[in-house]
Design a protein around this motif. Sequence first.
Motif, PDB file in Angstrom:
ATOM      1  N   LEU A 184       0.585  -1.250   0.100  1.00  0.00           N
ATOM      2  CA  LEU A 184      -0.049   0.011   0.139  1.00  0.00           C
ATOM      3  C   LEU A 184       1.068   1.321   0.049  1.00  0.00           C
ATOM      4  O   LEU A 184       1.938   1.142   0.546  1.00  0.00           O
ATOM      5  N   PRO A 185       0.163   2.366  -0.432  1.00  0.00           N
ATOM      6  CA  PRO A 185       1.103   3.554  -0.613  1.00  0.00           C
ATOM      7  C   PRO A 185       1.346   4.010   0.959  1.00  0.00           C
ATOM      8  O   PRO A 185       2.516   4.594   1.176  1.00  0.00           O
ATOM      9  N   GLN A 186       0.591   3.842   1.887  1.00  0.00           N
ATOM     10  CA  GLN A 186       1.046   4.067   3.297  1.00  0.00           C
ATOM     11  C   GLN A 186       0.821   2.570   3.937  1.00  0.00           C
ATOM     12  O   GLN A 186      -0.214   2.224   4.322  1.00  0.00           O
ATOM     13  N   PRO A 187       1.898   2.002   4.155  1.00  0.00           N
ATOM     14  CA  PRO A 187       2.070   0.650   4.467  1.00  0.00           C
ATOM     15  C   PRO A 187       1.653   0.387   5.969  1.00  0.00           C
ATOM     16  O   PRO A 187       1.035  -0.606   6.303  1.00  0.00           O
ATOM     17  N   ARG A 188       1.663   1.591   6.677  1.00  0.00           N
ATOM     18  CA  ARG A 188       1.311   1.291   8.275  1.00  0.00           C
ATOM     19  C   ARG A 188      -0.132   1.762   8.457  1.00  0.00           C
ATOM     20  O   ARG A 188      -0.326   2.736   8.094  1.00  0.00           O
ATOM     21  N   SER A 189      -0.705   1.161   9.226  1.00  0.00           N
ATOM     22  CA  SER A 189      -2.167   1.165   9.730  1.00  0.00           C
ATOM     23  C   SER A 189      -2.380   0.874  11.049  1.00  0.00           C
ATOM     24  O   SER A 189      -1.564   0.004  11.585  1.00  0.00           O
ATOM     25  N   ILE A 190      -3.498   1.261  11.825  1.00  0.00           N
ATOM     26  CA  ILE A 190      -3.853   0.891  13.132  1.00  0.00           C
ATOM     27  C   ILE A 190      -5.411   0.496  13.222  1.00  0.00           C
ATOM     28  O   ILE A 190      -6.077   1.286  12.557  1.00  0.00           O
ATOM     29  N   GLN A 191      -5.663  -0.360  14.032  1.00  0.00           N
ATOM     30  CA  GLN A 191      -7.016  -0.823  14.416  1.00  0.00           C
ATOM     31  C   GLN A 191      -7.172  -1.133  15.581  1.00  0.00           C
ATOM     32  O   GLN A 191      -6.145  -1.470  16.235  1.00  0.00           O
ATOM     33  N   ASN A 192      -8.274  -0.786  16.140  1.00  0.00           N
ATOM     34  CA  ASN A 192      -8.583  -1.492  17.632  1.00  0.00           C
ATOM     35  C   ASN A 192      -9.236  -2.681  17.480  1.00  0.00           C
ATOM     36  O   ASN A 192     -10.375  -2.623  16.823  1.00  0.00           O
ATOM     37  N   ILE A 193      -8.916  -3.469  18.280  1.00  0.00           N
ATOM     38  CA  ILE A 193      -9.875  -4.769  18.690  1.00  0.00           C
ATOM     39  C   ILE A 193     -10.252  -4.738  20.183  1.00  0.00           C
ATOM     40  O   ILE A 193      -9.539  -4.403  20.974  1.00  0.00           O
ATOM     41  N   SER A 194     -11.306  -5.955  20.443  1.00  0.00           N
ATOM     42  CA  SER A 194     -11.627  -5.881  22.022  1.00  0.00           C
ATOM     43  C   SER A 194     -11.408  -7.332  22.178  1.00  0.00           C
ATOM     44  O   SER A 194     -12.033  -8.471  21.375  1.00  0.00           O
ATOM     45  N   LEU A 195     -11.182  -7.594  23.298  1.00  0.00           N
ATOM     46  CA  LEU A 195     -10.767  -9.052  23.682  1.00  0.00           C
ATOM     47  C   LEU A 195     -11.911  -9.624  24.339  1.00  0.00           C
ATOM     48  O   LEU A 195     -12.162 -10.730  24.461  1.00  0.00           O
ATOM     49  N   GLN A 196     -12.973  -8.686  24.431  1.00  0.00           N
ATOM     50  CA  GLN A 196     -14.308  -9.137  24.663  1.00  0.00           C
ATOM     51  C   GLN A 196     -15.316  -9.661  23.638  1.00  0.00           C
ATOM     52  O   GLN A 196     -16.303 -10.221  23.914  1.00  0.00           O
ATOM     53  N   THR A 197     -14.928  -9.534  22.402  1.00  0.00           N
ATOM     54  CA  THR A 197     -15.464  -9.559  21.086  1.00  0.00           C
ATOM     55  C   THR A 197     -14.891 -11.012  20.511  1.00  0.00           C
ATOM     56  O   THR A 197     -13.808 -11.094  20.653  1.00  0.00           O
ATOM     57  N   ALA A 198     -16.121 -11.508  20.281  1.00  0.00           N
ATOM     58  CA  ALA A 198     -15.730 -13.282  19.521  1.00  0.00           C
ATOM     59  C   ALA A 198     -15.448 -12.917  17.819  1.00  0.00           C
ATOM     60  O   ALA A 198     -16.093 -11.793  17.563  1.00  0.00           O
ATOM     61  N   GLY A 199     -14.924 -13.650  17.530  1.00  0.00           N
ATOM     62  CA  GLY A 199     -14.773 -13.470  16.238  1.00  0.00           C
ATOM     63  C   GLY A 199     -13.405 -13.135  15.461  1.00  0.00           C
ATOM     64  O   GLY A 199     -12.467 -12.954  16.501  1.00  0.00           O
ATOM     65  N   THR A 200     -13.310 -12.477  14.500  1.00  0.00           N
ATOM     66  CA  THR A 200     -12.006 -12.155  14.069  1.00  0.00           C
ATOM     67  C   THR A 200     -11.779 -10.689  14.297  1.00  0.00           C
ATOM     68  O   THR A 200     -10.577 -10.212  14.072  1.00  0.00           O
ATOM     69  N   GLN A 201     -12.405  -9.843  15.026  1.00  0.00           N
ATOM     70  CA  GLN A 201     -12.504  -8.766  15.636  1.00  0.00           C
ATOM     71  C   GLN A 201     -11.896  -8.755  17.057  1.00  0.00           C
ATOM     72  O   GLN A 201     -11.574  -7.521  17.766  1.00  0.00           O
ATOM     73  N   GLY A 202     -12.050  -9.871  17.538  1.00  0.00           N
ATOM     74  CA  GLY A 202     -11.370 -10.260  19.012  1.00  0.00           C
ATOM     75  C   GLY A 202     -10.351 -11.288  19.061  1.00  0.00           C
ATOM     76  O   GLY A 202      -9.221 -10.914  18.643  1.00  0.00           O
ATOM     77  N   MET A 203     -10.563 -11.898  20.045  1.00  0.00           N
ATOM     78  CA  MET A 203      -9.523 -13.133  20.424  1.00  0.00           C
ATOM     79  C   MET A 203      -9.296 -14.031  19.280  1.00  0.00           C
ATOM     80  O   MET A 203      -8.152 -14.673  19.118  1.00  0.00           O
ATOM     81  N   GLN A 204     -10.051 -14.109  18.155  1.00  0.00           N
ATOM     82  CA  GLN A 204      -9.896 -14.924  17.016  1.00  0.00           C
ATOM     83  C   GLN A 204      -9.295 -14.209  15.853  1.00  0.00           C
ATOM     84  O   GLN A 204      -9.197 -14.651  14.724  1.00  0.00           O
ATOM     85  N   ALA A 205      -8.775 -12.898  16.239  1.00  0.00           N
ATOM     86  CA  ALA A 205      -8.310 -12.051  15.171  1.00  0.00           C
ATOM     87  C   ALA A 205      -7.089 -12.882  14.595  1.00  0.00           C
ATOM     88  O   ALA A 205      -6.200 -13.489  15.416  1.00  0.00           O
ATOM     89  N   ALA A 206      -6.821 -12.970  13.141  1.00  0.00           N
ATOM     90  CA  ALA A 206      -5.662 -13.433  12.643  1.00  0.00           C
ATOM     91  C   ALA A 206      -4.552 -12.547  12.430  1.00  0.00           C
ATOM     92  O   ALA A 206      -4.704 -11.284  12.399  1.00  0.00           O
TER      93      ALA A 206
END
Length: 796
Positions: free
Chosen positions: A342-364
């Motif tokens: 990507l043109p801007q190779p670095r990005s940031i996102q927030n995840i919650s450990l209380q959330t099930a699925g790929t946005q939480g503890m199951q995040a790849a």
Amino acid sequence: MGASCLGSTYVLAQALPSGFGGMVGVGGSGGAAGAGAMTGIAVGAQAGSSGAPSIRANETSEAAKLTSRAITLEPLKPNDFQQFVLQTTGQRLPLFGYQFFENINASQAQAVGAMQTTNAFAPAEGTAVSPDYPLGVGDQLIIRAWGSIDVDVRVAIDRNGQVIIPKVGAVSMAGVKVSQSEAVIKQALAKNYKGFEVNVTLGQLRAITVYVVGQARRPGSYTLSSMSTLSSGLFASGGPNSNGTVRRVQLKRAGQVITEFDLYGFLTQGNASGDVRLIDGDVIFIPPAAGYVALQGAVNSQSIYELKSAGERLDQLLAVAGGLPITTDPRKVDLERITPHLPQPRSIQNISLQTAGTQGMQAALQNGDLLTFYPITPDMANAVTLRGQVAQATRMPWKLGMRVSDLIPNKEALITPSSVRKQNESLFDANRRARTSKERASDSFDATLWSQQPKLLEPKSLVLADQVGESIEEVNLDYATIERFNRKDLSSELIAFNLGKVLANPQDKENIQLQAGDVVTVFSADDVRIPQAKRRVIVRLEGEVQRPGIYQVAPNETLSGLLLKAGGLTQNAYLFGSAFYREEVRKQQTENLEKLLRRLEAETALSLAQVAQSGGAAADSSVIQAKLAAATMAQKQSLERLRTVKAEGRISLSLPASLRMSLNELPRLSLQNADKFYIPSRPDFVYVFGSVNTESALLFRPGLNVSDYIDLAGMNSGADKGSVILVRADGSAMTPQSFWRNEVLSAEVLPGDTIVLPEKQDRETTWSAVFRNTKDITQILYQLGLGAAAIKTLRQ
């Protein structure tokens, strides 16, 4: 191995029974198995021989030096991702698991330096061998037989896989399991003998050569014990380099991958399923790591972790990292990700450990991810806090409808630990109380536990009379506060209430309803000074009183009224010479005395400089030096005497100068706690100090004035009679107020008075040399209220 190979060879100590015959070379062709693998060491363990190998002292020392140098590891250089994390976060995070190799090799170096034969990655001597261990070339057997044949030999399996037994011949043993070795030997002996017993044990084990290749820290060939496993070879090579994997270490045998070893599983779970035994010719291959993920912040171990596969999940990696501490906030985790295309190779996102699925503890997770965990805010949401002058500072769970009386139900809740301690120590004598106080402050006391308790005030004095009335600390019942914080608009409010009314009547409007997060503070009478009329006032009466003692004073009670309560004065009371002491005044006098000392030190230093300059350029240097030395000595002695002066806190009552006084003539002053009033018996002397022939106490004679007493004491030629000071027995001082008439000389002297006759300031004496540039020291001391005792101390 030849001596020429030692410069590039890694030497490892092996646990072989014949001692240093097991020291083997690594990095070359492998050499002979076991004996002779290390140049300079004579090995004496041959078949049938007894005794330990013969190693000369100089050879042993040289071998230790070579071995120690060989196994010393260079510091592991950080890989690219470690450097990236350092630039991004400012933290130098280690590679997880690599410290294990550092510890192993450090202990190995220490063992070799001490000339021990064991090392950290070889089986220890005497370790039991598994029954399925296959015998091979180089293994040593100890064979004993008795009965119709007598055999006691130590033989090694030769290159043909056989052992030679005297009177029996060659017996094939290669490939035979340890559990079957005794039966094979017994069968060979039975061909020629009957009626015997056989015992076969293992002696020195054979050595094997394995190869460590790939991303190894020290790739090469290693000669190890035949009991070594995959981890032994891994540790012998120093482990992977900073780019190698510790999760997919492969063991190859005859070109085939036999097993993969995951060091993370071994370190975190003790799983050694992939740690198989090595055989001669095995290859340990360390592939590059599949990727790295950095964990920082509120985690158990801030490190860089290796991904075992591209699809590894967050929960799997946290399991390897030992989970998260209870103080980690599970609601927010920052995930910084690198996407190189990507043109801007670095990005940031927030995840919650209380959330099930790929946005939480199951995040790849992906290679290059940086996860930041945050601690929870140490905020007590459902508590109210009580602090200050209370029995126990505490937090209590808030409940709907909770009021101040629920926190402070009665006055017993205001008895502080300091008050309890004082009551417990009331039976202690002065020595035991002082010892207890010292032990409490010493390092031997549990300082951590002590710091968690409310501060305990030490007794002001070890004198018993000073401790009466001090066991219970006063509480300000008229004023207490509630600090309240509004989370919605971030405003704070301070609410004052009358604690006394709350304790007297819980239904009173002062019993304010509390809210979650409120902090209730109770103050002592010293924290916020209360009116004198509301304070507990304890005054000590001493001397010529009918019932001297310690009395509690009623509000607005006067000194004369207190004396009447004590039964009045005795016939010998000398009321004019009475002394009234107050602690507050003593502190102020102490400060004034310290200021005086600092001022005099500065002025006397200036005086010394003037003495040094007064001689002029043509003056005799020896005379100047003598004069300067005398002035310096005078300065030192006078200041040292002045430092011994202690403030008493005495207040002059300005009583009329009379031998006979009544209680009604005492001033109406308000009494304070810890005041002391001392009434002496009438003395028979008058004291004369200063520039007189005899500094002494003269017998009091009624009707004599100051001039008369100076004549009796004899005035020196250098006395300054015009500056005479009369210090009255009540603590006041008279000094000349008029240039034309000296009323002090004509003043009538009473018993206990002190006359101070200073010297003329133009005379260069020990006294005046130091204080030439100040007013008379006696006058200064009396301006500070330090009393006749101070003058007596200075004149000694």
